[in-house]
Scaffold this active site. Structure first.
Site, short mmCIF file in Angstrom:
data_model
loop_
_atom_site.label_atom_id
_atom_site.label_comp_id
_atom_site.label_asym_id
_atom_site.label_seq_id
_atom_site.Cartn_x
_atom_site.Cartn_y
_atom_site.Cartn_z
N CYS A 99 0.79 -1.10 -0.05
CA CYS A 99 -0.17 0.35 -0.46
C CYS A 99 0.82 1.18 -0.24
O CYS A 99 1.88 1.66 1.15
CB CYS A 99 -1.02 -0.12 1.36
N HIS A 141 -8.97 -3.11 -2.89
CA HIS A 141 -8.03 -2.47 -1.62
C HIS A 141 -7.97 -1.14 -1.99
O HIS A 141 -8.65 -0.51 -0.60
CB HIS A 141 -6.21 -2.91 -2.36
N GLU A 142 -8.51 -0.59 -3.15
CA GLU A 142 -8.73 0.75 -3.34
C GLU A 142 -10.32 1.15 -2.73
O GLU A 142 -10.40 2.41 -1.67
CB GLU A 142 -9.04 1.11 -4.24
N HIS A 145 -10.02 1.99 0.97
CA HIS A 145 -9.59 2.81 1.33
C HIS A 145 -11.00 3.50 1.97
O HIS A 145 -11.04 4.57 2.15
CB HIS A 145 -8.60 3.28 0.35
#
Length: 188
Positions: A99, A141-142, A145
């Site tokens: 990351c 993953h994004e 966020h």
């Protein structure tokens, strides 16, 4: 365009739910282009707006798969549907993830192998992508966020303890820490 500083874990913007994008305008287009330049300079395969200190539900991605196919886009106000995740221990190589907000670190993390991304492109066009493998991992993953979740928050023992130790050692974990791709080399 410009390369933006990438916020490091501990800053409140990374640990809060991002706000919906209300309007696609010139300032949003500038942000997207700056994010693309930042992601490229880092280098990374995805970057969410909170990672550059902006609390908006937006991410960019740019990844070329093993067949040479480029997967690139902007996801504004995305929705993500995922298949149930696998059970077991992550493979240290195949499931290794990093990351840009935890520069230089990589840990194995199990993720769902399939994800359906629904979002709006920068030109206002809605789109849908059914992703598998690494692209599905990038989307998860994004998207995390945007909900204030970093991949380190999902790590199991003993990797979670190692991540905490490295964060402490680097004096991360508080507000105001960032790095600038191309200038700082924290990702090395």
């Amino acid at each position: 365009m410009a390369v933006l500083p990438i916020v490091i874990t501990g800053d409140p913007v990374l640990h809060a739910v991002a706000l919906p994008v209300e309007e696609i305008d010139e300032s949003l287009a500038t942000l997207v282009h700056d994010m693309e330049d930042t992601m490229s300079a880092a280098p990374g395969v995805g970057l969410a707006a909170p990672q550059v200190g902006v609390s908006l539900r937006l991410f960019v991605y740019n990844w070329r798969d093993d067949n040479g196919i480029l997967h690139r886009g902007t996801a504004i106000n995305p929705e993500l549907l995922i298949t149930p995740g696998p059970v077991g221990e992550p493979d240290d190589e195949a499931d290794s993830e990093g990351c840009l907000s935890l520069p230089g670190l990589r840990f194995p993390l199990l993720r769902s192998d399939t994800a359906l991304l629904r979002a709006t492109e920068l030109d206002g066009t809605p789109f849908e992508v059914l992703a598998t493998g690494w692209l599905a991992r990038i989307f998860q993953h994004e998207f995390d966020h945007l909900d204030g979740i970093l991949y380190a928050d999902r790590l199991d023992y003993p990797h979670n303890r190692t991540a905490v130790k490295v964060i402490r050692k680097n004096s991360w974990g508080g507000p105001g820490k960032s790095w600038l791709p191309g200038v700082d080399h924290l990702e090395d």
